[in-house]
Design a protein around this motif. Sequence first.
Motif, PDB file in Angstrom:
ATOM      1  N   UNK A  12       0.809  -1.207   0.000  1.00 19.79           N
ATOM      2  CA  UNK A  12       0.000   0.000   0.000  1.00 19.79           C
ATOM      3  C   UNK A  12       0.839   1.251   0.000  1.00 19.79           C
ATOM      4  N   UNK A  14       2.890   4.928  -0.930  1.00 22.69           N
ATOM      5  CA  UNK A  14       4.265   5.401  -0.974  1.00 22.69           C
ATOM      6  C   UNK A  14       4.848   5.465   0.422  1.00 22.69           C
ATOM      7  N   UNK A  25       5.809  -1.719   5.851  1.00 19.15           N
ATOM      8  CA  UNK A  25       4.419  -1.451   5.501  1.00 19.15           C
ATOM      9  C   UNK A  25       3.572  -2.684   5.776  1.00 19.15           C
ATOM     10  N   UNK A  26       4.072  -3.825   5.366  1.00 24.63           N
ATOM     11  CA  UNK A  26       3.299  -5.054   5.565  1.00 24.63           C
ATOM     12  C   UNK A  26       3.245  -5.481   7.026  1.00 24.63           C
ATOM     13  N   UNK A 186      -6.906   2.180  -2.501  1.00 24.18           N
ATOM     14  CA  UNK A 186      -5.697   1.826  -3.227  1.00 24.18           C
ATOM     15  C   UNK A 186      -6.043   0.837  -4.336  1.00 24.18           C
ATOM     16  N   UNK A 196      -1.581  -8.695   0.436  1.00 24.83           N
ATOM     17  CA  UNK A 196      -2.319  -7.723  -0.360  1.00 24.83           C
ATOM     18  C   UNK A 196      -1.345  -7.023  -1.306  1.00 24.83           C
ATOM     19  N   UNK A 198      -1.556  -3.721  -3.618  1.00 16.12           N
ATOM     20  CA  UNK A 198      -2.474  -2.606  -3.805  1.00 16.12           C
ATOM     21  C   UNK A 198      -1.982  -1.667  -4.884  1.00 16.12           C
TER      22      UNK A 198
ATOM     23  N   UNK B   3       2.470   8.537   1.896  1.00 17.29           N
ATOM     24  CA  UNK B   3       1.416   7.656   2.342  1.00 17.29           C
ATOM     25  C   UNK B   3       1.541   7.521   3.847  1.00 17.29           C
ATOM     26  N   UNK B  24       3.702   0.763  16.239  1.00 15.35           N
ATOM     27  CA  UNK B  24       3.104  -0.572  16.375  1.00 15.35           C
ATOM     28  C   UNK B  24       3.506  -1.250  17.681  1.00 15.35           C
ATOM     29  N   UNK B 104      -3.642  -2.495  11.399  1.00 14.41           N
ATOM     30  CA  UNK B 104      -2.268  -2.791  10.988  1.00 14.41           C
ATOM     31  C   UNK B 104      -1.275  -1.717  11.392  1.00 14.41           C
ATOM     32  N   UNK B 105      -1.741  -0.469  11.609  1.00 16.46           N
ATOM     33  CA  UNK B 105      -0.797   0.575  12.032  1.00 16.46           C
ATOM     34  C   UNK B 105      -0.812   0.778  13.536  1.00 16.46           C
ATOM     35  N   UNK B 136      -2.397 -10.282   6.915  1.00 18.34           N
ATOM     36  CA  UNK B 136      -1.238  -9.479   7.326  1.00 18.34           C
ATOM     37  C   UNK B 136      -1.579  -8.613   8.541  1.00 18.34           C
TER      38      UNK B 136
END
Lengths: 221, 430
Positions: A12, A14, A25-26, A186, A196, A198, B3, B24, B104-105, B136
């Motif tokens: 997902x 930038x 990110x993952x 996304x 995923x 995206x 992002x 996290x 997830x964040x 995930x």
Amino acid sequence: MSEAPFRNPGWAGNTGEFDLAEAEVRGDSYVGERPLDGGHPGASPSLPYMLVKKDPSAPLFEGPYQERLDKILDRYPTSRAALLPVLNMAQELRGHVSPGTMDEVASLLDLGRAYVRGVATFYTMYNKRPVGRFLVQVCTNISCNLCGADEVLAAFLDHTGTELGETSADGNFTVVEAECLAACGFPTCVQINSRYFEDVGADDVTAIIERLKAETGDARL
Amino acid sequence: MAYPYRHEKEVRLMSEAFGDPAARTIEGWRARGGYQGIARALEIGRDATVADVKASGLRGRGGAGFPTGVKWSFMPKDGTRPHYLLCNADESEPGTFKDREIIRWTPHQLIEGCLVGAYAIGASHCYIYLRGEFFEATQVLAKALEEAYAAGLAGKDILGSGVEIDVTLHVGAGAYICGEETGLMSSLEGRRGEPRIKPPFPAAVGVFGMPTTINNVETLAAAAHVARHGGEWYRQWGTEKSTGTKLFCVSGHVNRPGNYELPLGFPLMELIEDVCGGMRNGAALKAVIPGGSSVPIMDAGECVSCELCYEGVEAAGSMLGCASVVVMDETADIVKQVRRMADFYAHESCGQCTPCREGTSWAARILRRIEDGRGTEDDLDTLMQISEQMTGTTICVLSDSLAAPIISSIQKFRNDYLALIRRGERVGAA
Ligand SMILES: Cc1cc2nc3c(=O)[nH]c(=O)nc-3n(C[C@H](O)[C@H](O)[C@H](O)COP(=O)(O)O)c2cc1C
Ligand code: SF4
Ligand code: FES
């Protein structure tokens, strides 16, 4: 005035502000490898991996899987409630849930065979027949659809040389259409095994397929 | 651009750390003020926590917008039977992608919300029902949960208070209907995810036959902040009837789609034009679905003065739902998109009620026929009739959820249907 979104197919978005690598990110860099026995009991029902290696005759619930099963059973007031987690685990091991697997699960949890079949066939994620090493699920629901999901789906079918729902001759790919994957900002979102992808456009598909082919040896994805 | 997308008009209570991996971990989260909400709740007690959430005006973020504190106060006070909190993390309403970002964040944000909710309703066990596709995100949450247990923030004797709250992650297997609260209960019990007739309401007879409260991920995340800062604090944002901030999931034809946390009451056009950087390719706005696929579609005119709060969107002819704003420009094919929604609902209908089981697939077939240029004007009347029969006649509102986009699109975009129908007639005649 408006900047177009940075396209970064594979995961997902930038990384600008935080300068992130894919694993960050993952979440892989935080999670690491979760133990096959499920880890803490509270987390134990959360662990269906989708393994690249799919062995339809793998024994169910041996070794660490038996431990995971015991932990799962401990978390619910009824053994019936363990049915979904147990079916998830069976699919992790075998890649799909055959009628035979359903029967095994039924006797394990002391539930009726017909009952277990009725439940298992209700849920989309149980593969009722074998799928390729990579199960490619392309979201074609509204947000992705507005942004070209049909072309992405067509590109995956084209590049894998398959028909919708069929497995490619080399056993690598099964491409299916998916409902909204909750990544609508996304588009297009494509779920490949557990991951995923995206922001996927039709012209990204070749690179993704090449990347997957290079990964067919990996155990967990 | 970075992002996740950010904008100066945002008020980031829940989303401040989206995109920041350092948030996290449990240390990272505590450094950002995490777990002060549950600490304060334990200090002021169960009743005062419920009172705080009531005073905050927080409404459920899963779609229905029911006041959270009021829902919590329905739970019986006697401690003889187990109580359960179910966190609804099944996020599958097309257009909605906020819960996954929270999970997830900021997994600890959700865990804290679950602790606050469970404590407030007297539950010693919270199940988080995650959709199976979220592999995930679920692993991130699992790791965070293990950290929380290790730090004495979950399980027995939380923060030395003597209170016990277990949290279990439960993974579904791909069925939209398991997001409906009674369908979720059925699924958690190991059954098909079939919704149940209410009453009895879950607060009386819920999962495993016990008093149960079901809350959305975002609701519980917000509740953690309310628990930390108090109810009045939350009211500084939003409107009288829609307090606080909300994650707006913007998708479709805008330049900068994404999740934006804004005070409720934010103008829809400002969201599109300013926060999201305007329409893609400078195209004209055609339609907006303001609250996920199950609410009425709005045309461009209705968007002009629409304010994004529960009462504001209702005044504009639709519903805020879970604030999933799907934006369509002049190139959008409304009939095709409504047909795609009909396919979705037909696939996801659990099949218990005839109007829903038959209606969704019948509507999908008619819409496909129109899309393919084989429709007639009579088909539009039939669609309206089917949709009316699908409204208010079934166990859950999945059925109504398809009726809403069909009825609104035929009313507001009739010409789009007619163009396809007439094209078909010409083709047929030629
Ligand atoms: C068909 C259907 C699907 C739903 N899906 C979800 C969902 O995925 N996530 C969610 O939080 N609520 C969903 N809901 C709403 C829930 O039934 C319920 O109102 C909500 O979880 C309550 O939590 P809240 O009060 O915190 O909003 C759905 C409702 C229906 C009728
Ligand atoms: S309305 Fe549809 S989804 Fe809901 S209970 Fe009835 S058949 Fe099932
Ligand atoms: S519509 Fe594709 S992920 Fe939601």
